[in-house]
Design an enzyme around this catalytic site. Structure first.
Site: not given
Length: 187
Positions: A46-48
């Site tokens: 999810v972070c990118p």
């Protein structure tokens, strides 16, 4: 206790920013509006998507005089390696701050102690260094940069227009409210 209207705590860290390692401190966040976005870890899922979404809106934040900082408990070296290998992270032009000691993450009360990782925390900080917005998500729930941009505009509007408040779904240029005795019960 809520972090809203509290002053950010002192910190010093290394960040990866535009091909260089730089120092970022609590003083770096003062004198302008800042957005600090905590995320669990580099090389995840999810972070990118979130950091790329922020990168896609970065010019709009800059037009408002806002600097964005991405923070995880990874090192600044890890941030560089991620930048060098991820198409999404290559778009990032704002500082990616390393917090391997967890100092900043704990200062903003988003540390998951048993994992050594940060929750998805978003903080809007005014030029005086006070936290004006605090939003913390479960790590499975991604954020939306356009909604964050709307909230930053609302925070800036309220700061520059004492006595006015922004109602739900307020967007720049729309009507605000002036709380008063005459308004009670009429909304």
């Amino acid at each position: 206790m809520s972090l809203i209207n509290t002053e950010i705590k002192p910190f010093k860290a290394q960040a990866y920013h535009n091909g260089k390692f730089i120092e970022v401190t609590d003083a770096s966040l003062k004198g302008k509006w800042s957005v600090v976005v905590f995320y669990p870890a580099d090389f995840t899922f999810v972070c990118p998507t979130e950091l790329e979404d922020l990168a896609d809106h970065y010019a709009e934040f800059q037009k408002l005089g806002v600097e964005v900082y991405g923070v995880s408990t990874d090192t600044h070296f890890s941030h560089k390696a991620w930048h060098d290998t991820s198409e999404a992270i290559k778009k990032v032009q704002y500082p990616l701050v390393g917090d391997p000691t967890g100092t900043i993450t704990r200062n903003f009360d988003v540390m998951i102690e048993e994992e050594g990782l940060a929750l998805r925390g978003t903080f809007v900080i005014n030029p005086e260094g006070q936290i004006k917005l605090c939003e913390i998500h479960d790590n499975g729930i991604g954020r939306d940069a356009s909604e964050l941009l709307r909230k930053v505009k609302a925070a800036q509007y309220v700061a520059s227009h004492p006595g006015e408040v922004c109602p739900a779904k307020w967007h720049e240029g729309e009507k605000t409210l002036k709380p008063s005795l005459d308004l009670v019960g009429k909304i």
